[in-house]
Enzyme design. Structure first.
Site, PDB file in Angstrom:
ATOM      1  N   ASN A 163       0.859  -1.188   0.000  1.00 27.36           N
ATOM      2  CA  ASN A 163       0.000   0.000   0.000  1.00 27.36           C
ATOM      3  C   ASN A 163       0.899   1.245   0.000  1.00 27.36           C
ATOM      4  O   ASN A 163       1.714   1.424   0.910  1.00 27.36           O
ATOM      5  CB  ASN A 163      -0.871  -0.053   1.271  1.00 27.36           C
ATOM      6  CG  ASN A 163      -1.803   1.131   1.381  1.00 27.36           C
ATOM      7  OD1 ASN A 163      -1.418   2.253   1.088  1.00 27.36           O
ATOM      8  ND2 ASN A 163      -3.024   0.905   1.821  1.00 27.36           N
ATOM      9  N   THR A 214      -8.004   3.900   8.628  1.00 31.56           N
ATOM     10  CA  THR A 214      -9.191   3.050   8.745  1.00 31.56           C
ATOM     11  C   THR A 214      -9.198   2.383  10.120  1.00 31.56           C
ATOM     12  O   THR A 214      -8.236   1.723  10.494  1.00 31.56           O
ATOM     13  CB  THR A 214      -9.183   1.980   7.633  1.00 31.56           C
ATOM     14  OG1 THR A 214      -8.813   2.616   6.406  1.00 31.56           O
ATOM     15  CG2 THR A 214     -10.532   1.331   7.484  1.00 31.56           C
ATOM     16  N   HIS A 259      -5.698   3.514  -1.490  1.00 35.87           N
ATOM     17  CA  HIS A 259      -7.008   3.860  -0.930  1.00 35.87           C
ATOM     18  C   HIS A 259      -7.344   5.271  -1.402  1.00 35.87           C
ATOM     19  O   HIS A 259      -6.693   6.230  -0.982  1.00 35.87           O
ATOM     20  CB  HIS A 259      -6.918   3.802   0.604  1.00 35.87           C
ATOM     21  CG  HIS A 259      -8.210   4.087   1.306  1.00 35.87           C
ATOM     22  ND1 HIS A 259      -8.348   3.994   2.664  1.00 35.87           N
ATOM     23  CD2 HIS A 259      -9.438   4.477   0.836  1.00 35.87           C
ATOM     24  CE1 HIS A 259      -9.579   4.299   3.015  1.00 35.87           C
ATOM     25  NE2 HIS A 259     -10.264   4.608   1.928  1.00 35.87           N
ATOM     26  N   HIS A 282       1.057   6.062   1.929  1.00 35.39           N
ATOM     27  CA  HIS A 282       1.868   6.932   2.790  1.00 35.39           C
ATOM     28  C   HIS A 282       2.922   7.711   2.010  1.00 35.39           C
ATOM     29  O   HIS A 282       3.402   8.735   2.476  1.00 35.39           O
ATOM     30  CB  HIS A 282       2.482   6.128   3.930  1.00 35.39           C
ATOM     31  CG  HIS A 282       1.414   5.687   4.884  1.00 35.39           C
ATOM     32  ND1 HIS A 282       0.808   6.560   5.751  1.00 35.39           N
ATOM     33  CD2 HIS A 282       0.805   4.500   5.044  1.00 35.39           C
ATOM     34  CE1 HIS A 282      -0.119   5.907   6.421  1.00 35.39           C
ATOM     35  NE2 HIS A 282      -0.151   4.665   6.008  1.00 35.39           N
ATOM     36  N   GLU A 335      -8.876   0.461  -2.811  1.00 39.15           N
ATOM     37  CA  GLU A 335      -9.736   0.513  -1.625  1.00 39.15           C
ATOM     38  C   GLU A 335     -10.624   1.752  -1.728  1.00 39.15           C
ATOM     39  O   GLU A 335     -10.117   2.860  -1.952  1.00 39.15           O
ATOM     40  CB  GLU A 335      -8.894   0.640  -0.354  1.00 39.15           C
ATOM     41  CG  GLU A 335      -8.019  -0.552  -0.068  1.00 39.15           C
ATOM     42  CD  GLU A 335      -7.167  -0.321   1.175  1.00 39.15           C
ATOM     43  OE1 GLU A 335      -7.201   0.779   1.758  1.00 39.15           O
ATOM     44  OE2 GLU A 335      -6.465  -1.252   1.557  1.00 39.15           O
ATOM     45  N   ARG A 376      -9.437   8.068  -0.855  1.00 42.26           N
ATOM     46  CA  ARG A 376     -10.389   8.535   0.159  1.00 42.26           C
ATOM     47  C   ARG A 376     -11.236   9.656  -0.409  1.00 42.26           C
ATOM     48  O   ARG A 376     -10.801  10.393  -1.300  1.00 42.26           O
ATOM     49  CB  ARG A 376      -9.636   9.020   1.405  1.00 42.26           C
ATOM     50  CG  ARG A 376      -8.884   7.915   2.132  1.00 42.26           C
ATOM     51  CD  ARG A 376      -8.321   8.430   3.436  1.00 42.26           C
ATOM     52  NE  ARG A 376      -9.350   8.535   4.437  1.00 42.26           N
ATOM     53  CZ  ARG A 376      -9.510   7.694   5.463  1.00 42.26           C
ATOM     54  NH1 ARG A 376      -8.680   6.689   5.636  1.00 42.26           N
ATOM     55  NH2 ARG A 376     -10.480   7.867   6.320  1.00 42.26           N
ATOM     56  N   GLU A 380     -11.031  -9.176   3.465  1.00 45.84           N
ATOM     57  CA  GLU A 380      -9.727  -8.840   4.055  1.00 45.84           C
ATOM     58  C   GLU A 380      -9.944  -8.714   5.553  1.00 45.84           C
ATOM     59  O   GLU A 380     -10.729  -7.877   6.006  1.00 45.84           O
ATOM     60  CB  GLU A 380      -9.182  -7.529   3.482  1.00 45.84           C
ATOM     61  CG  GLU A 380      -7.830  -7.167   4.122  1.00 45.84           C
ATOM     62  CD  GLU A 380      -7.215  -5.891   3.570  1.00 45.84           C
ATOM     63  OE1 GLU A 380      -7.585  -5.468   2.448  1.00 45.84           O
ATOM     64  OE2 GLU A 380      -6.378  -5.306   4.269  1.00 45.84           O
ATOM     65  N   HIS A 406      -3.558  -4.348   7.907  1.00 41.40           N
ATOM     66  CA  HIS A 406      -3.655  -3.189   8.788  1.00 41.40           C
ATOM     67  C   HIS A 406      -2.794  -3.369  10.029  1.00 41.40           C
ATOM     68  O   HIS A 406      -3.014  -4.305  10.801  1.00 41.40           O
ATOM     69  CB  HIS A 406      -5.096  -2.858   9.221  1.00 41.40           C
ATOM     70  CG  HIS A 406      -5.242  -1.396   9.520  1.00 41.40           C
ATOM     71  ND1 HIS A 406      -4.826  -0.833  10.693  1.00 41.40           N
ATOM     72  CD2 HIS A 406      -5.693  -0.370   8.759  1.00 41.40           C
ATOM     73  CE1 HIS A 406      -5.033   0.466  10.657  1.00 41.40           C
ATOM     74  NE2 HIS A 406      -5.549   0.775   9.491  1.00 41.40           N
TER      75      HIS A 406
HETATM   76  N1  PXP Z   1      -5.839  -2.840   4.475  1.00 40.08           N
HETATM   77  C1  PXP Z   1      -6.734  -1.842   4.526  1.00 40.08           C
HETATM   78  C2  PXP Z   1      -8.150  -2.142   4.169  1.00 40.08           C
HETATM   79  C3  PXP Z   1      -6.359  -0.545   4.894  1.00 40.08           C
HETATM   80  O1  PXP Z   1      -7.283   0.434   4.936  1.00 40.08           O
HETATM   81  C4  PXP Z   1      -5.004  -0.291   5.183  1.00 40.08           C
HETATM   82  C5  PXP Z   1      -4.567   1.085   5.547  1.00 40.08           C
HETATM   83  O2  PXP Z   1      -4.795   1.963   4.513  1.00 40.08           O
HETATM   84  C6  PXP Z   1      -4.095  -1.349   5.093  1.00 40.08           C
HETATM   85  C7  PXP Z   1      -4.537  -2.620   4.754  1.00 40.08           C
HETATM   86  C8  PXP Z   1      -2.644  -1.162   5.327  1.00 40.08           C
HETATM   87  O3  PXP Z   1      -2.435  -0.849   6.668  1.00 40.08           O
HETATM   88  P1  PXP Z   1      -1.007  -0.399   7.155  1.00 40.08           P
HETATM   89  O4  PXP Z   1      -0.691   0.890   6.459  1.00 40.08           O
HETATM   90  O5  PXP Z   1      -1.163  -0.252   8.622  1.00 40.08           O
HETATM   91  O6  PXP Z   1      -0.039  -1.479   6.771  1.00 40.08           O
END
Ligand code: PXP
Length: 242
Positions: free
Chosen positions: A6, A100, A42, A9, A69, A44, A152, A191
């Site tokens: 992901n 989230t 994601h 960030h 997402e 948003r 998920e 997450h």
């Molecule tokens: N899965 C989902 C559905 C999420 O919303 C997020 C955060 O955006 C992640 C995974 C990844 O989480 P993390 O950034 O804590 O690894």
């Protein structure tokens, strides 16, 4: 087991200055070269990190599947159907949250209706759909009834658990994964997974995909910082010697 990275960030750092660096699309392509099996972004509703332009470019440039997402709202579903990513993961979204905070609540009529409408819409378009849910047996059964391909599992409670609660949370995830598989769902998780806590989750045999963002991007900043400083320092020194 697939690793989807992901890159939200990376976009968060860019948006802090509203500039064009660092580019999450470039980061995504680099993660693919490093062995990522897929890219997760994601989008948003408040566009606080990933922008529409990022998803547009990713859809054209990524060589691995893109997992988009989105919240179960009309604007996002329309965009998702236009982009047609390999997978859409429906997530809950609150404007005031930092990230989230939990899985989709399917227990209220309103939440159930919006998710059911969204999954129907995506199914009609032939887009693989996953629901981000807590490791809760009732929610998993409802997810299966909705006819999605995957769920998920939200690993946030496991990630935040104290050392005495961690095994219990891990068992909860493992049981949820077993139930989901028995109902014919593909099982993903994510997450809060980090270099310190991923091993036990990755060992759950029913899981086929992990989505990890913050910890990988955080580590990238630290392992890359020496080279970044050296390059800037060399440029400055060369300016004074030429
Ligand atoms: N899965 C989902 C559905 C999420 O919303 C997020 C955060 O955006 C992640 C995974 C990844 O989480 P993390 O950034 O804590 O690894």
């Amino acid at each position: 087991m697939r690793l989807y990275v992901n890159v939200d960030h990376v976009a968060t750092v860019r948006q802090a200055r509203m500039t064009d660096e660092p580019d999450p699309v470039r980061a995504a392509l680099m993660t693919e070269q490093a062995g990522a099996d897929g890219i997760t972004v994601h989008l948003r509703e408040d566009r606080r990190h990933i922008q529409d332009r990022d998803v547009d470019l990713l859809m054209n440039m990524a060589t691995t599947p893109v997992n988009l997402e989105v919240a179960a709202v009309e604007e996002m579903l329309t965009l998702a159907c236009a982009w047609r990513p390999a997978q859409v993961t429906i997530v809950p979204e609150k404007r005031e949250e930092v990230t989230t905070e939990g899985g989709i609540a399917l227990c209220t009529n309103e939440a159930f209706r919006s998710v059911a409408d969204a999954t129907r819409h995506l199914k009609q378009e032939g887009i693989r759909t996953s629901l981000f849910v807590d490791p809760d047996p009732d929610v998993i059964r409802v997810s299966a009834d909705l006819g999605v391909e995957a769920i998920e599992l939200h690993t946030g409670e496991y990630a935040n658990a104290s050392s005495s609660e961690r095994m219990q949370q891990l068992r909860r995830l493992a049981k949820a994964a077993t139930l989901a598989r028995s109902l014919g769902l593909a099982v993903h998780a994510g997450h809060g997974l980090t270099y310190d806590n991923v091993t036990e989750v990755a060992a759950i045999s029913e899981l086929e995909e992990l989505n990890i963002g913050h910890s990988i991007i955080s580590r990238a900043v630290l392992v890359g910082i020496e080279r970044a400083v050296r390059e800037m320092s060399d440029l400055i020194r060369r300016a004074r010697t030429s």
